[in-house]
Motif scaffolding. Structure first.
Motif, PDB file in Angstrom:
ATOM      1  N   GLU A 127       8.180  16.269  -8.160  1.00 45.77           N
ATOM      2  CA  GLU A 127       8.192  15.941  -6.738  1.00 45.77           C
ATOM      3  C   GLU A 127       9.608  15.954  -6.186  1.00 45.77           C
ATOM      4  OE1 GLU A 127       8.092  11.116  -6.673  1.00 45.77           O
ATOM      5  OE2 GLU A 127       6.186  12.129  -7.049  1.00 45.77           O
ATOM      6  N   VAL A 128       9.692  16.381  -4.949  1.00 42.20           N
ATOM      7  CA  VAL A 128      10.941  16.333  -4.200  1.00 42.20           C
ATOM      8  C   VAL A 128      10.599  15.639  -2.892  1.00 42.20           C
ATOM      9  CG1 VAL A 128      12.781  17.655  -3.096  1.00 42.20           C
ATOM     10  CG2 VAL A 128      11.752  18.476  -5.241  1.00 42.20           C
ATOM     11  N   TYR A 129      11.322  14.577  -2.584  1.00 36.82           N
ATOM     12  CA  TYR A 129      10.984  13.805  -1.399  1.00 36.82           C
ATOM     13  C   TYR A 129      12.250  13.406  -0.640  1.00 36.82           C
ATOM     14  CZ  TYR A 129      11.950  10.081  -4.751  1.00 36.82           C
ATOM     15  OH  TYR A 129      12.529   9.290  -5.714  1.00 36.82           O
ATOM     16  N   VAL A 130      12.074  13.223   0.666  1.00 37.44           N
ATOM     17  CA  VAL A 130      13.166  12.849   1.560  1.00 37.44           C
ATOM     18  C   VAL A 130      12.646  11.756   2.484  1.00 37.44           C
ATOM     19  CG1 VAL A 130      14.707  13.645   3.405  1.00 37.44           C
ATOM     20  CG2 VAL A 130      14.136  15.173   1.513  1.00 37.44           C
ATOM     21  N   SER A 165       0.826  -1.206   0.000  1.00 38.86           N
ATOM     22  CA  SER A 165       0.000   0.000   0.000  1.00 38.86           C
ATOM     23  C   SER A 165       0.859   1.254   0.000  1.00 38.86           C
ATOM     24  CB  SER A 165      -0.915   0.022   1.225  1.00 38.86           C
ATOM     25  OG  SER A 165      -0.158   0.181   2.408  1.00 38.86           O
ATOM     26  N   ILE A 166       0.227   2.359  -0.405  1.00 43.48           N
ATOM     27  CA  ILE A 166       0.788   3.703  -0.285  1.00 43.48           C
ATOM     28  C   ILE A 166      -0.294   4.559   0.355  1.00 43.48           C
ATOM     29  CG2 ILE A 166       1.695   5.745  -1.441  1.00 43.48           C
ATOM     30  CD1 ILE A 166       2.556   3.976  -3.743  1.00 43.48           C
ATOM     31  N   GLN A 167       0.081   5.254   1.408  1.00 42.84           N
ATOM     32  CA  GLN A 167      -0.860   6.166   2.066  1.00 42.84           C
ATOM     33  C   GLN A 167      -0.293   7.576   1.990  1.00 42.84           C
ATOM     34  OE1 GLN A 167      -1.796   5.307   6.178  1.00 42.84           O
ATOM     35  NE2 GLN A 167      -2.365   7.444   6.533  1.00 42.84           N
ATOM     36  N   ILE A 169       8.758   5.985   5.223  1.00 42.35           N
ATOM     37  CA  ILE A 169       7.975   7.211   5.312  1.00 42.35           C
ATOM     38  C   ILE A 169       8.796   8.349   4.707  1.00 42.35           C
ATOM     39  CG2 ILE A 169       6.783   8.817   6.846  1.00 42.35           C
ATOM     40  CD1 ILE A 169       6.440   6.444   8.795  1.00 42.35           C
ATOM     41  N   TYR A 170       8.156   9.106   3.826  1.00 44.44           N
ATOM     42  CA  TYR A 170       8.795  10.213   3.131  1.00 44.44           C
ATOM     43  C   TYR A 170       8.011  11.495   3.376  1.00 44.44           C
ATOM     44  CZ  TYR A 170      11.174   6.609   0.419  1.00 44.44           C
ATOM     45  OH  TYR A 170      11.923   5.540   0.045  1.00 44.44           O
ATOM     46  N   THR A 171       8.729  12.599   3.514  1.00 46.23           N
ATOM     47  CA  THR A 171       8.108  13.909   3.454  1.00 46.23           C
ATOM     48  C   THR A 171       8.376  14.426   2.045  1.00 46.23           C
ATOM     49  OG1 THR A 171       7.884  16.063   4.514  1.00 46.23           O
ATOM     50  CG2 THR A 171      10.104  15.161   4.379  1.00 46.23           C
ATOM     51  N   ALA A 188       4.183  10.590   2.678  1.00 40.27           N
ATOM     52  CA  ALA A 188       3.816   9.340   2.010  1.00 40.27           C
ATOM     53  C   ALA A 188       4.382   8.173   2.810  1.00 40.27           C
ATOM     54  CB  ALA A 188       4.366   9.307   0.593  1.00 40.27           C
ATOM     55  N   THR A 189       3.523   7.201   3.104  1.00 36.44           N
ATOM     56  CA  THR A 189       3.941   5.989   3.796  1.00 36.44           C
ATOM     57  C   THR A 189       3.791   4.815   2.833  1.00 36.44           C
ATOM     58  OG1 THR A 189       3.181   6.903   5.903  1.00 36.44           O
ATOM     59  CG2 THR A 189       3.560   4.518   5.811  1.00 36.44           C
ATOM     60  N   LEU A 190       4.911   4.186   2.508  1.00 35.69           N
ATOM     61  CA  LEU A 190       4.910   3.034   1.615  1.00 35.69           C
ATOM     62  C   LEU A 190       5.111   1.783   2.444  1.00 35.69           C
ATOM     63  CD1 LEU A 190       5.873   5.572  -0.056  1.00 35.69           C
ATOM     64  CD2 LEU A 190       6.869   3.911  -1.622  1.00 35.69           C
ATOM     65  N   THR A 191       4.234   0.819   2.253  1.00 33.39           N
ATOM     66  CA  THR A 191       4.335  -0.457   2.948  1.00 33.39           C
ATOM     67  C   THR A 191       4.605  -1.531   1.907  1.00 33.39           C
ATOM     68  OG1 THR A 191       2.734   0.306   4.592  1.00 33.39           O
ATOM     69  CG2 THR A 191       3.169  -2.075   4.509  1.00 33.39           C
TER      70      THR A 191
END
Length: 105
Positions: A96-99, A44-46, A76-78, A65-68
């Motif tokens: 998108e820019v994510y960390v 999942s992705i939340q 978990i990414y911001t 974003a929480t990827l399981t």
């Protein structure tokens, strides 16, 4: 799984995807292939959206974003997502820019 007609509802036939400094020229076929490959390893992705900052040509969305994955490990990414639109209202730039901020791995 995603199909090209699913993307056609939201995206222009060709569009740009930019992710963490990389640029990709995308179309329904190659982006559908990318999404379906990514989904093969995920349970999942939340998304937790903080707000939507809008103008007449784009939307900026700060989010978490929480990827399981299939083994229930979570990453978990911001992120900041910027969507730009053509005159018909379809997405022509996905930026998108994510960390990574957390993970069990």
């Amino acid at each position: 799984s995603w199909e090209a007609q699913d993307l056609a509802r939201y995206f222009t036939p060709t569009f740009i995807v930019m992710a963490n400094g990389r640029r990709y020229d995308a179309d329904y076929h190659n982006y559908t292939e990318f999404l379906n490959t990514m989904r093969m390893n995920l349970k999942s992705i939340q998304y937790d959206f903080e707000e939507f900052i809008e103008s007449d040509k784009c939307v900026v969305i700060p989010l978490t974003a929480t990827l399981t994955d299939l083994h229930y490990s979570k990453l978990i990414y911001t992120a900041i997502l910027i969507l730009k639109f053509d005159p018909t209202g379809k997405i022509n730039v996905w930026h998108e820019v994510y960390v990574k901020i957390e993970g069990n791995n």
